[in-house]
Design a protein around this motif. Sequence first.
Motif: not given
Length: 156
Positions: A71-75, A135-141, A28-35, A53-54
């Motif tokens: 690309e970016r995505v809101q999560s 902890i969860t990370v979920k793309d919402v857009t 999860i840390s690697s997938l959210t790096q630079d968010a 956090l959004l």
Amino acid sequence: MSQDASFEDGREAPLNLGALDVGDLTVISSLTQDAVFPASEMRWHRAGSRFALLVNRVRWEDKGLTRHAPERVQSVLMFNTVQSVASQGVPKGDADTILSLLQISFEETEAPSGFVTLTLAGDGAIRLEVEALDITVKDVTKPYAAPSKKLPQHKD
């Protein structure tokens, strides 16, 4: 004659991942790096023991970078079993401040409790005291082209 399916024939699904241990947290840390996210998009739900956090995260898992711009995505990044929240270097009262997440780490105190630290660019940090990693990370857009049209770069 039949052909094997290629990546282009498939579809990339939104992320919906959970972390219950340090190995999961590393992913999860690697997938959210630079968010990036405005300070106004942080919420601590004390009664529910959740911190959310959004974020606008880079789609590091995107294998189509040869076909299109980054690309970016809101999560939604959700931390459960949160007992307390502290921050350093995060401006208070300025909801428009944009923060950039560099890393999420965990320091165990008395198993399974410990501290989750969100390290931010510019020497900022948010520290969550948790009963356990959840902890969860979920793309919402839907994904969108990164405004910079570039991937973030880090100096070694």
